[in-house]
Design a protein around this motif. Structure first.
Motif, PDB file in Angstrom:
ATOM      1  N   ASP A 271     -42.522 -25.819  12.000  1.00 55.80           N
ATOM      2  CA  ASP A 271     -42.158 -24.444  11.579  1.00 55.80           C
ATOM      3  C   ASP A 271     -40.850 -23.845  12.738  1.00 55.80           C
ATOM      4  N   LEU A 272     -40.172 -22.988  11.872  1.00 59.37           N
ATOM      5  CA  LEU A 272     -38.961 -22.639  12.473  1.00 59.37           C
ATOM      6  C   LEU A 272     -39.316 -21.588  13.641  1.00 59.37           C
ATOM      7  N   ASP A 273     -40.405 -21.057  13.826  1.00 62.87           N
ATOM      8  CA  ASP A 273     -40.947 -20.049  14.910  1.00 62.87           C
ATOM      9  C   ASP A 273     -41.091 -21.148  15.915  1.00 62.87           C
ATOM     10  N   PHE A 274     -41.855 -22.244  16.018  1.00 60.08           N
ATOM     11  CA  PHE A 274     -41.953 -23.332  17.009  1.00 60.08           C
ATOM     12  C   PHE A 274     -41.038 -23.804  17.156  1.00 60.08           C
ATOM     13  N   LEU A 275     -39.905 -24.242  16.605  1.00 64.88           N
ATOM     14  CA  LEU A 275     -38.916 -25.058  16.917  1.00 64.88           C
ATOM     15  C   LEU A 275     -37.893 -24.108  17.806  1.00 64.88           C
ATOM     16  N   ALA A 276     -37.915 -22.903  17.412  1.00 63.82           N
ATOM     17  CA  ALA A 276     -36.847 -21.733  18.222  1.00 63.82           C
ATOM     18  C   ALA A 276     -37.561 -21.533  19.784  1.00 63.82           C
ATOM     19  N   SER A 277     -38.981 -21.665  19.718  1.00 67.65           N
ATOM     20  CA  SER A 277     -39.596 -21.447  20.974  1.00 67.65           C
ATOM     21  C   SER A 277     -39.287 -22.509  21.792  1.00 67.65           C
ATOM     22  N   HIS A 278     -39.334 -23.762  21.223  1.00 62.91           N
ATOM     23  CA  HIS A 278     -39.178 -24.959  21.993  1.00 62.91           C
ATOM     24  C   HIS A 278     -38.113 -25.347  22.514  1.00 62.91           C
ATOM     25  N   LEU A 279     -37.028 -25.338  21.152  1.00 64.75           N
ATOM     26  CA  LEU A 279     -35.657 -25.864  21.588  1.00 64.75           C
ATOM     27  C   LEU A 279     -34.342 -24.790  22.055  1.00 64.75           C
ATOM     28  N   THR A 280     -34.842 -23.334  21.984  1.00 67.84           N
ATOM     29  CA  THR A 280     -33.945 -22.390  22.407  1.00 67.84           C
ATOM     30  C   THR A 280     -34.639 -21.383  23.374  1.00 67.84           C
ATOM     31  N   ASP A 281     -33.805 -20.430  23.600  1.00 66.20           N
ATOM     32  CA  ASP A 281     -34.169 -19.230  24.639  1.00 66.20           C
ATOM     33  C   ASP A 281     -34.249 -18.197  23.860  1.00 66.20           C
ATOM     34  N   ALA A 282     -34.401 -18.291  22.240  1.00 65.67           N
ATOM     35  CA  ALA A 282     -34.295 -17.136  21.659  1.00 65.67           C
ATOM     36  C   ALA A 282     -35.590 -16.179  21.719  1.00 65.67           C
ATOM     37  N   PRO A 283     -35.654 -14.827  21.975  1.00 70.41           N
ATOM     38  CA  PRO A 283     -36.837 -14.064  21.754  1.00 70.41           C
ATOM     39  C   PRO A 283     -37.667 -14.304  20.576  1.00 70.41           C
ATOM     40  N   LYS A 284     -38.932 -13.955  20.697  1.00 66.79           N
ATOM     41  CA  LYS A 284     -39.657 -14.121  19.448  1.00 66.79           C
ATOM     42  C   LYS A 284     -39.376 -13.038  18.409  1.00 66.79           C
ATOM     43  N   TRP A 285     -39.223 -13.268  17.217  1.00 70.87           N
ATOM     44  CA  TRP A 285     -38.848 -12.318  16.131  1.00 70.87           C
ATOM     45  C   TRP A 285     -40.257 -12.140  15.181  1.00 70.87           C
ATOM     46  N   LYS A 286     -40.239 -11.045  14.811  1.00 72.64           N
ATOM     47  CA  LYS A 286     -41.371 -10.488  13.822  1.00 72.64           C
ATOM     48  C   LYS A 286     -41.743 -11.595  12.756  1.00 72.64           C
ATOM     49  N   LYS A 287     -42.937 -11.871  12.778  1.00 75.72           N
ATOM     50  CA  LYS A 287     -43.441 -12.743  11.678  1.00 75.72           C
ATOM     51  C   LYS A 287     -43.662 -11.922  10.506  1.00 75.72           C
ATOM     52  N   THR A 288     -43.048 -12.515   9.321  1.00 78.04           N
ATOM     53  CA  THR A 288     -43.139 -11.767   7.953  1.00 78.04           C
ATOM     54  C   THR A 288     -43.959 -12.533   7.013  1.00 78.04           C
ATOM     55  N   THR A 289     -44.173 -11.790   5.818  1.00 77.28           N
ATOM     56  CA  THR A 289     -45.115 -12.479   4.738  1.00 77.28           C
ATOM     57  C   THR A 289     -44.256 -12.248   3.659  1.00 77.28           C
ATOM     58  N   HIS A 290     -44.330 -12.886   2.548  1.00 75.06           N
ATOM     59  CA  HIS A 290     -43.499 -12.791   1.456  1.00 75.06           C
ATOM     60  C   HIS A 290     -43.892 -11.765   0.259  1.00 75.06           C
ATOM     61  N   ASP A 291     -45.018 -10.871   0.739  1.00 76.59           N
ATOM     62  CA  ASP A 291     -45.431  -9.973  -0.266  1.00 76.59           C
ATOM     63  C   ASP A 291     -45.752  -8.425   0.425  1.00 76.59           C
ATOM     64  N   ALA A 292     -45.021  -8.531   1.550  1.00 74.14           N
ATOM     65  CA  ALA A 292     -45.087  -7.185   2.476  1.00 74.14           C
ATOM     66  C   ALA A 292     -43.944  -6.806   3.055  1.00 74.14           C
ATOM     67  N   TRP A 293     -43.208  -5.846   2.547  1.00 74.22           N
ATOM     68  CA  TRP A 293     -41.792  -5.448   2.816  1.00 74.22           C
ATOM     69  C   TRP A 293     -41.559  -3.979   3.205  1.00 74.22           C
ATOM     70  N   GLU A 294     -41.229  -3.570   4.243  1.00 74.27           N
ATOM     71  CA  GLU A 294     -40.982  -2.158   4.567  1.00 74.27           C
ATOM     72  C   GLU A 294     -39.660  -1.623   3.817  1.00 74.27           C
ATOM     73  N   SER A 295     -38.531  -2.496   3.865  1.00 77.03           N
ATOM     74  CA  SER A 295     -37.562  -1.958   3.254  1.00 77.03           C
ATOM     75  C   SER A 295     -36.293  -3.219   3.137  1.00 77.03           C
ATOM     76  N   ASP A 296     -35.335  -3.001   2.445  1.00 74.10           N
ATOM     77  CA  ASP A 296     -34.417  -4.227   2.208  1.00 74.10           C
ATOM     78  C   ASP A 296     -34.046  -4.593   3.525  1.00 74.10           C
ATOM     79  N   LEU A 297     -33.604  -3.726   4.247  1.00 74.10           N
ATOM     80  CA  LEU A 297     -32.756  -4.124   5.565  1.00 74.10           C
ATOM     81  C   LEU A 297     -33.599  -4.419   6.649  1.00 74.10           C
ATOM     82  N   LYS A 298     -35.013  -4.746   6.421  1.00 75.11           N
ATOM     83  CA  LYS A 298     -35.789  -5.265   7.446  1.00 75.11           C
ATOM     84  C   LYS A 298     -36.332  -6.681   7.148  1.00 75.11           C
TER      85      LYS A 298
END
Length: 298
Positions: A271-298
């Protein structure tokens, strides 16, 4: 150097029985106490926290190994089964750099995680020294027609990653919420379906956005388009984009990072979350689901 490193434990005492059995019995006792309205017993980790905090106050950076250490340092609930979703991402406790990784005993039992453990330790050292190789890219949200045109010009001739966000998990039936295009330094997110009430009116009309993106993708590998397209899970994104008249070009101009990683390291998660944590220094981003959204720009 060894003189620069201090080693400690979340607990410096040993329970009278095996630790997991002790914690199971403690949990059972506390459930009965809650039911009877009595005060609960603290866990050994809670009892040791003041001592741990005093030790950590002298530390310039922290590497936690295993779920118990992570819980002790951060005060967050943790278990070994969920440790892999917590490791690998740089963050802070107060102002102190911290990075979590798996417990060495786990790595010794599961040899395939050895390379990951070494990578995490190296990242922790870079984090402590302020040398993480990551800077947040410039991101454009909800562009106007002229801004989208300028963004696509900026992406021309580069290797461009593309991602779709949808309102479901079935590519044959889901609706397209937005499309994101990005390089390491710049990204643009184009909206198609609004979930806000009242619905957001996108600055670039969706049909015009669709036409501009379709033209850009069709020119991959040629002047006026990206040098190559990266996609993470083409099996999902291709049918979504095709249904919305923005198909990806032929496979010679598209690289699927899931397939690459499966070929290179088949036993690891993909999964993309794992690859980012292993292969880059990216900070962890918020995990999202496909059925719960707060707004269009989040």
């Amino acid at each position: 150097a060894r003189a620069d490193v201090s080693l400690s434990n979340a607990m410096l005492c040993r329970p009278p029985v095996e630790f997991k059995a002790f914690m199971k019995a403690l949990s059972f006792r506390n459930r009965r106490h809650r039911k009877d309205g009595r005060s609960q017993w603290d866990s050994p980790v809670d009892c040791c926290r003041s001592r741990v905090n005093a030790e950590l106050a002298r530390s310039a950076a922290i590497l936690t190994v295993g779920a118990t250490a992570y819980a002790s340092v951060t005060g967050s609930a943790a278990d070994e089964s969920g440790m892999m979703s917590m490791r690998g991402y740089p963050h802070f406790v107060g102002t102190t750099p911290i990075l979590a990784t798996a417990h060495p005993a786990f790595v010794l039992r599961m040899k395939r995680w050895g390379e990951l453990f070494i990578t995490d330790v190296g990242k922790a050292l870079r984090h402590a020294a302020g040398r993480l190789e990551w800077s947040d890219p410039e991101v454009m949200l909800d562009p106007s027609p002229s801004e989208l045109k300028a963004a696509l010009l900026k992406l021309e001739g580069q290797v461009v990653a593309i991602d779709t966000e949808t309102d479901g998990l079935a590519p044959e039936t889901c609706n397209l919420r937005c499309v994101g295009l990005a390089t390491k330094d710049f990204g643009v997110a184009v909206g198609f379906q609004s979930v806000e009430t009242p619905a957001r009116i996108w600055r670039c009309p969706t049909e015009l956005s669709r036409l501009m993106l379709a033209t850009f993708l069709s020119r991959a590998g040629t002047p006026g388009g990206p040098k190559r397209i990266l996609v993470h899970n083409q099996v999902y994104d291709q049918p979504v984009l095709r249904r919305h008249d923005m198909p990806l070009p032929d496979v010679s101009r598209v690289v699927d990072t899931i397939m690459l990683h499966k070929s290179a390291d088949s036993e690891m998660p993909h999964d993309l979350d794992f690859l980012a944590s292993h292969l880059t220094d990216a900070p962890k981003w918020k995990k999202t689901t496909h059925d719960a959204w707060e707004s269009d720009l989040k």
